[in-house]
Write an enzyme that holds these catalytic residues in place. Structure first.
Site, PDB file in Angstrom:
ATOM      1  N   THR A 149       0.774  -1.219   0.094  1.00 44.04           N
ATOM      2  CA  THR A 149       0.024  -0.015  -0.014  1.00 44.04           C
ATOM      3  C   THR A 149       0.699   1.247   0.052  1.00 44.04           C
ATOM      4  OG1 THR A 149      -1.413   1.199   1.529  1.00 44.04           O
ATOM      5  CG2 THR A 149      -0.170  -0.290   2.456  1.00 44.04           C
ATOM      6  N   ASP A 150       0.322   2.255  -0.451  1.00 50.35           N
ATOM      7  CA  ASP A 150       1.124   3.713  -0.516  1.00 50.35           C
ATOM      8  C   ASP A 150       1.084   4.372   1.162  1.00 50.35           C
ATOM      9  OD1 ASP A 150      -1.579   4.373  -0.042  1.00 50.35           O
ATOM     10  OD2 ASP A 150      -1.870   5.844  -1.600  1.00 50.35           O
ATOM     11  N   GLU A 151       0.381   3.470   1.966  1.00 45.93           N
ATOM     12  CA  GLU A 151       0.288   4.131   3.313  1.00 45.93           C
ATOM     13  C   GLU A 151       1.392   3.976   4.069  1.00 45.93           C
ATOM     14  OE1 GLU A 151      -3.209   3.054   5.331  1.00 45.93           O
ATOM     15  OE2 GLU A 151      -4.509   3.188   3.598  1.00 45.93           O
TER      16      GLU A 151
ATOM     17  N   TYR B 221      -1.770  -0.724  10.989  1.00 45.35           N
ATOM     18  CA  TYR B 221      -2.000  -1.203   9.566  1.00 45.35           C
ATOM     19  C   TYR B 221      -0.743  -1.100   8.660  1.00 45.35           C
ATOM     20  CZ  TYR B 221      -3.168  -1.786   4.716  1.00 45.35           C
ATOM     21  OH  TYR B 221      -3.307  -1.932   3.515  1.00 45.35           O
TER      22      TYR B 221
ATOM     23  N   LYS C 113       2.214  -3.477   7.213  1.00 40.79           N
ATOM     24  CA  LYS C 113       2.593  -3.454   5.807  1.00 40.79           C
ATOM     25  C   LYS C 113       3.929  -3.001   5.412  1.00 40.79           C
ATOM     26  CE  LYS C 113       0.091  -4.635   2.757  1.00 40.79           C
ATOM     27  NZ  LYS C 113      -0.019  -5.977   2.237  1.00 40.79           N
TER      28      LYS C 113
HETATM   29  P1  NAD Z   1      -9.549  -7.639   2.179  1.00 45.53           P
HETATM   30  O1  NAD Z   1      -9.368  -7.198   3.575  1.00 45.53           O
HETATM   31  O2  NAD Z   1     -10.707  -7.230   1.421  1.00 45.53           O
HETATM   32  O3  NAD Z   1      -9.160  -8.939   1.851  1.00 45.53           O
HETATM   33  C1  NAD Z   1      -8.063  -9.948   2.789  1.00 45.53           C
HETATM   34  C2  NAD Z   1      -8.132 -11.134   2.139  1.00 45.53           C
HETATM   35  O4  NAD Z   1      -7.081 -11.722   2.989  1.00 45.53           O
HETATM   36  C3  NAD Z   1      -9.811 -11.702   2.911  1.00 45.53           C
HETATM   37  O5  NAD Z   1     -10.128 -12.717   1.840  1.00 45.53           O
HETATM   38  C4  NAD Z   1      -9.106 -12.593   4.336  1.00 45.53           C
HETATM   39  O6  NAD Z   1     -10.034 -13.855   4.186  1.00 45.53           O
HETATM   40  C5  NAD Z   1      -7.687 -12.844   3.743  1.00 45.53           C
HETATM   41  N1  NAD Z   1      -6.862 -13.247   4.834  1.00 45.53           N
HETATM   42  C6  NAD Z   1      -6.726 -12.453   5.972  1.00 45.53           C
HETATM   43  N2  NAD Z   1      -5.872 -12.995   6.910  1.00 45.53           N
HETATM   44  C7  NAD Z   1      -5.533 -14.209   6.213  1.00 45.53           C
HETATM   45  C8  NAD Z   1      -4.702 -15.204   6.773  1.00 45.53           C
HETATM   46  N3  NAD Z   1      -3.886 -15.130   7.780  1.00 45.53           N
HETATM   47  N4  NAD Z   1      -4.323 -16.306   5.921  1.00 45.53           N
HETATM   48  C9  NAD Z   1      -4.906 -16.282   4.686  1.00 45.53           C
HETATM   49  N5  NAD Z   1      -5.688 -15.255   4.160  1.00 45.53           N
HETATM   50  C10 NAD Z   1      -6.083 -14.175   4.882  1.00 45.53           C
HETATM   51  O7  NAD Z   1      -8.209  -6.643   1.647  1.00 45.53           O
HETATM   52  P2  NAD Z   1      -8.018  -5.795   0.118  1.00 45.53           P
HETATM   53  O8  NAD Z   1      -8.654  -4.558   0.176  1.00 45.53           O
HETATM   54  O9  NAD Z   1      -8.632  -6.804  -0.945  1.00 45.53           O
HETATM   55  O10 NAD Z   1      -6.610  -5.598   0.149  1.00 45.53           O
HETATM   56  C11 NAD Z   1      -5.498  -6.895  -0.531  1.00 45.53           C
HETATM   57  C12 NAD Z   1      -4.192  -6.390  -0.308  1.00 45.53           C
HETATM   58  O11 NAD Z   1      -3.883  -5.224  -0.950  1.00 45.53           O
HETATM   59  C13 NAD Z   1      -3.766  -6.139   1.233  1.00 45.53           C
HETATM   60  O12 NAD Z   1      -2.544  -6.779   1.129  1.00 45.53           O
HETATM   61  C14 NAD Z   1      -3.707  -4.746   1.092  1.00 45.53           C
HETATM   62  O13 NAD Z   1      -2.646  -4.065   2.217  1.00 45.53           O
HETATM   63  C15 NAD Z   1      -3.199  -4.379  -0.139  1.00 45.53           C
HETATM   64  N6  NAD Z   1      -3.755  -3.139  -0.611  1.00 45.53           N
HETATM   65  C16 NAD Z   1      -5.211  -2.656  -0.362  1.00 45.53           C
HETATM   66  C17 NAD Z   1      -5.398  -1.384  -0.929  1.00 45.53           C
HETATM   67  C18 NAD Z   1      -6.961  -1.102  -0.629  1.00 45.53           C
HETATM   68  O14 NAD Z   1      -7.521   0.001  -1.137  1.00 45.53           O
HETATM   69  N7  NAD Z   1      -8.008  -1.921  -0.282  1.00 45.53           N
HETATM   70  C19 NAD Z   1      -4.871  -0.566  -1.353  1.00 45.53           C
HETATM   71  C20 NAD Z   1      -3.431  -0.787  -1.574  1.00 45.53           C
HETATM   72  C21 NAD Z   1      -2.946  -2.046  -1.114  1.00 45.53           C
HETATM   73  P1  TYD Z   2     -10.974   3.760   4.244  1.00 44.81           P
HETATM   74  O1  TYD Z   2     -11.705   3.501   3.525  1.00 44.81           O
HETATM   75  O2  TYD Z   2     -10.858   3.289   5.654  1.00 44.81           O
HETATM   76  O3  TYD Z   2      -9.244   3.816   3.605  1.00 44.81           O
HETATM   77  P2  TYD Z   2      -7.814   4.304   4.360  1.00 44.81           P
HETATM   78  O4  TYD Z   2      -8.123   4.490   5.708  1.00 44.81           O
HETATM   79  O5  TYD Z   2      -6.998   3.064   4.024  1.00 44.81           O
HETATM   80  O6  TYD Z   2      -7.414   5.592   3.472  1.00 44.81           O
HETATM   81  O7  TYD Z   2     -10.969   5.326   4.602  1.00 44.81           O
HETATM   82  C1  TYD Z   2     -10.823   6.408   3.501  1.00 44.81           C
HETATM   83  C2  TYD Z   2     -10.984   7.691   4.106  1.00 44.81           C
HETATM   84  O8  TYD Z   2     -12.212   8.045   4.690  1.00 44.81           O
HETATM   85  C3  TYD Z   2     -10.007   8.004   5.198  1.00 44.81           C
HETATM   86  O9  TYD Z   2      -9.334   9.527   5.150  1.00 44.81           O
HETATM   87  C4  TYD Z   2     -10.853   7.963   6.473  1.00 44.81           C
HETATM   88  C5  TYD Z   2     -12.178   8.304   6.002  1.00 44.81           C
HETATM   89  N1  TYD Z   2     -13.301   7.694   6.546  1.00 44.81           N
HETATM   90  C6  TYD Z   2     -14.373   8.433   7.241  1.00 44.81           C
HETATM   91  O10 TYD Z   2     -14.372   9.615   7.417  1.00 44.81           O
HETATM   92  N2  TYD Z   2     -15.480   7.792   7.718  1.00 44.81           N
HETATM   93  C7  TYD Z   2     -15.374   6.548   7.813  1.00 44.81           C
HETATM   94  O11 TYD Z   2     -16.571   5.936   8.427  1.00 44.81           O
HETATM   95  C8  TYD Z   2     -14.478   5.759   7.360  1.00 44.81           C
HETATM   96  C9  TYD Z   2     -14.493   4.221   7.260  1.00 44.81           C
HETATM   97  C10 TYD Z   2     -13.393   6.128   6.639  1.00 44.81           C
END
Ligand code: NAD
Ligand code: TYD
Length: 352
Positions: A134-136, A159, A163
């Site tokens: 992630t960019d975070e 988180y 990561k």
């Molecule tokens: P998500 O929470 O929707 O899905 C995570 C999946 O991992 C789920 O299916 C869960 O069951 C599985 N999981 C969790 N713990 C596990 C374990 N111990 N063993 C096996 N499986 C397990 O997450 P997402 O949003 O799809 O993100 C996927 C990846 O991309 C993550 O690594 C996250 O850090 C990264 N990422 C997410 C975003 C975003 O905006 N959602 C952005 C950048 C990077």
């Molecule tokens: P989120 O979807 O949790 O992603 P991330 O924290 O990884 O960026 O949140 C996106 C933005 O929205 C973040 O600045 C937090 C804000 N947010 C709210 O204001 N209210 C909410 O209930 C949630 C879940 C997020």
């Protein structure tokens, strides 16, 4: 023809399900093994359309279980890994940092070690461990500038700290043991199948149900939003053409202040529900800010464009319209993913 065996972890989650779908449909010459623990965030309903494909196998397992990972690498002769399994929600990480260290750090380490020991026997030629991050990890920006691949890590939430730590382990395995590894760091994703605890699906669902829209702080935090299918396309390109040892940033060049994004979602959702546009703005409720809330994320994905010719394909207006429509049309999916511990989580998070 000998088929390649590709292990995708976290394939039942939001982004993982789009990656699994893309690879299963696009690469009949691969066997896709989707390994997922099925936590609250993992849902096999995300993959109904491809679950019977001949090149798809689902394995329920925990990435932290090292002996199990070793046995899966042996049983399926894994050639490549796309590692997405993680705990992914910042608010949950604030409540339970140990879980994030366990899954994201120990889980990644366990997979790395299993890949290393399997590939030491078979040779690393043509093998790849691709870690999705992630960019975070880069921390928070002021009003100017972008994260590049050279930006120093500066995570603030449990988180992002977990990561960042997993990214360091991946680099350490590349540098120390010669494990062929790539990392990509992506901005916020949106689109179908995202668990409704994250901003966009949570708010669409709440607008529909007339529930309060909890805006953290003043709603001035900025995120760079990328349509999930564009992320899956980038993962495909990097997996096939990226250089081991390299990092690639992925982003949408699509920055939105939270409150502005929320007003767009309200307008689109109201319109699609046949309400007057903007009517649901009355649901906006400013609540206590998230602890350690990063102000702004913005990704420079110029390297990925220059070297691998990837660019986002979808304009935000179209992406958000598709997304709102998808959640409104898929009430059954929403009901199924919110039937478990979700109500309890929601009450705890938003009742105060
Ligand atoms: P998500 O929470 O929707 O899905 C995570 C999946 O991992 C789920 O299916 C869960 O069951 C599985 N999981 C969790 N713990 C596990 C374990 N111990 N063993 C096996 N499986 C397990 O997450 P997402 O949003 O799809 O993100 C996927 C990846 O991309 C993550 O690594 C996250 O850090 C990264 N990422 C997410 C975003 C975003 O905006 N959602 C952005 C950048 C990077
Ligand atoms: P989120 O979807 O949790 O992603 P991330 O924290 O990884 O960026 O949140 C996106 C933005 O929205 C973040 O600045 C937090 C804000 N947010 C709210 O204001 N209210 C909410 O209930 C949630 C879940 C997020």
């Amino acid at each position: 023809m000998i088929k390649k065996n590709i292990l995708i972890t976290g394939g039942a989650g939001f982004i993982g399900s789009h990656v699994v779908r893309l690879f299963v449909n696009r690469y009949p010459e691969y066997n896709i093994i989707n390994l997922d623990k099925l936590t609250y965030a993992g849902n096999l309903a995300n993959l109904r359309d491809i679950e019977n494909s001949p090149n798809y196998t689902f394995v329920k397992a925990d990435i932290c279980d090292f002996p199990e990972m070793q046995s899966i690498f042996g049983k399926y002769s894994i050639d490549g890994v796309i590692h997405l399994a993680a705990e992914s929600h910042v608010d949950r990480s604030i409540r339970d940092p140990f879980l994030f260290a366990r899954t994201n750090v120990i889980g990644t380490l366990s997979l790395l070690q299993a890949a290393k020991s399997a590939w030491e026997k078979t040779g690393v030629c043509d093998r790849l461990f691709y870690h999705i991050s992630t960019d975070e990890v880069y921390g928070s920006l002021g009003s100017e500038g972008f994260f590049t691949e050279e930006t120093s890590y500066d995570p603030h939430s449990p988180y992002s700290a977990s990561k960042a730590s997993s990214d360091h382990f991946v680099r350490a395995f590349h540098d120390t043991y010669g494990l062929p590894a790539i990392i990509s760091n992506c901005s916020n994703n949106y689109g179908p199948y995202q668990f409704p605890e994250k901003l966009i699906p949570l708010f669409i669902n709440n607008i529909r149900n007339g529930r309060p829209l909890p805006v953290y702080g003043k709603g001035e935090n900025v995120r760079d939003w990328l349509y999930v299918i564009d992320h899956a396309r980038a993962i495909d390109v990097i997996f096939h053409r990226g250089t081991p040892g390299e990092t690639y940033n992925i982003g949408g060049f699509n920055e939105w202040k939270n409150i502005d994004l929320i007003k767009v979602m309200i307008r689109v959702t109201d319109r699609l529900l046949g309400r007057s546009e903007g009517e649901s703005e009355k649901l906006i409720t400013y609540v206590t800010d998230r602890a350690g809330h990063d102000l702004r994320y913005a990704i420079d994905s110029g390297k990925l464009k220059r070297e691998l010719a990837w660019e986002p394909s979808l304009q935000f207006e179209e992406g958000i319209e598709n997304t709102v429509r998808w959640y409104l049309d898929n009430q059954e999916w929403l009901d199924s993913v919110t039937s478990g511990e979700y109500q309890e989580y929601y009450e705890k998070m938003y009742s105060a």
